[in-house]
Design an enzyme around this catalytic site. Sequence first.
Site, PDB file in Angstrom:
ATOM      1  N   ASP A 193      63.452  25.336  44.964  1.00  0.00           N
ATOM      2  CA  ASP A 193      62.829  24.024  44.742  1.00  0.00           C
ATOM      3  C   ASP A 193      62.336  23.863  43.311  1.00  0.00           C
ATOM      4  O   ASP A 193      62.346  24.811  42.511  1.00  0.00           O
ATOM      5  CB  ASP A 193      61.673  23.801  45.736  1.00  0.00           C
ATOM      6  CG  ASP A 193      60.783  25.035  45.907  1.00  0.00           C
ATOM      7  OD1 ASP A 193      60.836  25.930  45.047  1.00  0.00           O
ATOM      8  OD2 ASP A 193      60.041  25.097  46.897  1.00  0.00           O
ATOM      9  N   HIS A 235      54.827  25.972  55.624  1.00  0.00           N
ATOM     10  CA  HIS A 235      56.008  25.417  54.953  1.00  0.00           C
ATOM     11  C   HIS A 235      56.876  26.526  54.372  1.00  0.00           C
ATOM     12  O   HIS A 235      56.393  27.601  54.029  1.00  0.00           O
ATOM     13  CB  HIS A 235      55.632  24.355  53.903  1.00  0.00           C
ATOM     14  CG  HIS A 235      55.023  24.840  52.643  1.00  0.00           C
ATOM     15  ND1 HIS A 235      53.895  24.276  52.084  1.00  0.00           N
ATOM     16  CD2 HIS A 235      55.370  25.823  51.783  1.00  0.00           C
ATOM     17  CE1 HIS A 235      53.602  24.885  50.952  1.00  0.00           C
ATOM     18  NE2 HIS A 235      54.475  25.834  50.745  1.00  0.00           N
ATOM     19  N   ASN A 259      50.323  26.331  55.478  1.00  0.00           N
ATOM     20  CA  ASN A 259      50.555  25.429  56.621  1.00  0.00           C
ATOM     21  C   ASN A 259      51.912  25.690  57.273  1.00  0.00           C
ATOM     22  O   ASN A 259      52.380  24.874  58.067  1.00  0.00           O
ATOM     23  CB  ASN A 259      50.456  23.963  56.167  1.00  0.00           C
ATOM     24  CG  ASN A 259      51.510  23.594  55.128  1.00  0.00           C
ATOM     25  OD1 ASN A 259      52.308  24.433  54.709  1.00  0.00           O
ATOM     26  ND2 ASN A 259      51.503  22.350  54.697  1.00  0.00           N
ATOM     27  N   GLU A 317      57.696  20.620  54.381  1.00  0.00           N
ATOM     28  CA  GLU A 317      56.359  20.550  54.972  1.00  0.00           C
ATOM     29  C   GLU A 317      56.465  20.357  56.491  1.00  0.00           C
ATOM     30  O   GLU A 317      57.525  19.990  56.999  1.00  0.00           O
ATOM     31  CB  GLU A 317      55.592  19.372  54.361  1.00  0.00           C
ATOM     32  CG  GLU A 317      55.422  19.439  52.841  1.00  0.00           C
ATOM     33  CD  GLU A 317      54.336  20.419  52.393  1.00  0.00           C
ATOM     34  OE1 GLU A 317      53.823  21.203  53.206  1.00  0.00           O
ATOM     35  OE2 GLU A 317      53.999  20.384  51.190  1.00  0.00           O
TER      36      GLU A 317
HETATM   37  C1  F6R Z   1      58.152  28.317  46.095  1.00  0.00           C
HETATM   38  C2  F6R Z   1      58.121  27.741  47.415  1.00  0.00           C
HETATM   39  C3  F6R Z   1      56.894  27.670  48.252  1.00  0.00           C
HETATM   40  C4  F6R Z   1      56.038  28.938  48.190  1.00  0.00           C
HETATM   41  C5  F6R Z   1      54.826  28.826  49.095  1.00  0.00           C
HETATM   42  C6  F6R Z   1      53.904  30.035  48.967  1.00  0.00           C
HETATM   43  O1  F6R Z   1      59.451  28.245  45.531  1.00  0.00           O
HETATM   44  O2  F6R Z   1      59.119  27.269  47.829  1.00  0.00           O
HETATM   45  O3  F6R Z   1      57.250  27.428  49.581  1.00  0.00           O
HETATM   46  O4  F6R Z   1      56.822  30.021  48.570  1.00  0.00           O
HETATM   47  O5  F6R Z   1      54.101  27.668  48.791  1.00  0.00           O
HETATM   48  O6  F6R Z   1      53.392  30.044  47.667  1.00  0.00           O
HETATM   49  P1  F6R Z   1      52.515  31.256  47.111  1.00  0.00           P
HETATM   50  O7  F6R Z   1      53.459  32.429  47.018  1.00  0.00           O
HETATM   51  O8  F6R Z   1      52.065  30.819  45.764  1.00  0.00           O
HETATM   52  O9  F6R Z   1      51.421  31.490  48.083  1.00  0.00           O
END
Ligand code: F6R
Length: 240
Positions: free
Chosen positions: A67, A137, A135, A142
């Site tokens: 992403d 995701h 959450n 989401e």
């Molecule tokens: C990042 C992504 C997000 C993160 C998630 C956890 O490319 O796609 O889904 O993997 O938000 O983020 P952290 O590792 O910062 O807790």
Amino acid sequence: MKIIVTENYEEMSKKAAEVIKDVVKNDKNAVLGLATGTTPIGLYKELISACEKKEISFKKVKTVNLDEYVGLPKSHVQSYDYFMKDNLFNHIDIDIENTNLPCGDVKDLDAECARYTALLGKMQQSVQLLGLGSNGHIAFNEPGTSFDSTTHIVALTENTIKDNSRLFDDISEVPTKAITMGIKNIMNAKKILVIASGKNKAQAVYNMVKGPVAESCPASVLQNHKDVVVVVDKDAASLL
Ligand code: F6R
């Protein structure tokens, strides 16, 4: 799902890096699906170190990232393009031409979604690395995202904007939209590697592994994939 619980973040990073190293050792032309965020930084350090020691080479490896924010130029320090160069690509022997991220800094976002989905159709991930949102995701899918989704534009939830604001000077600077691989694109990977660390991920880890498979927890879809390895530290595993 194969679940590996580690003592701490460092051990999680090492164990998860072993999974990626094995894929690269066995297939020099591997396609790595990569993630950004805080969780993979230790894993990327392990990969850099293995490359420096010539244990593995990325010369023929290709990558596809999950992403990118919408509206940030690639040069912005919080763009995911910048993150990947800073935390991995600039420190390994990869050909930068073989690295791919969706681009959130274009006029025609629909065309960019179509381009990225077509690219993923040609490059099946040998392994897809995933972090986990608090959450539930995965990528920027989401809660409520269709399991049939392909690359699309999302409005980030308040929860995610708040989580990400720690990386910006002010919460008002956090982009409110992102371009993300869809759940179908993620599920198409041959293998999936999920990493999570810390108590704030414990509920999401529980819902991913033991909750019902439901769009209210995007990560629960992984229960339907035949080859998933989950590497979590004991805080993140504390509700299992
Ligand atoms: C990042 C992504 C997000 C993160 C998630 C956890 O490319 O796609 O889904 O993997 O938000 O983020 P952290 O590792 O910062 O807790």
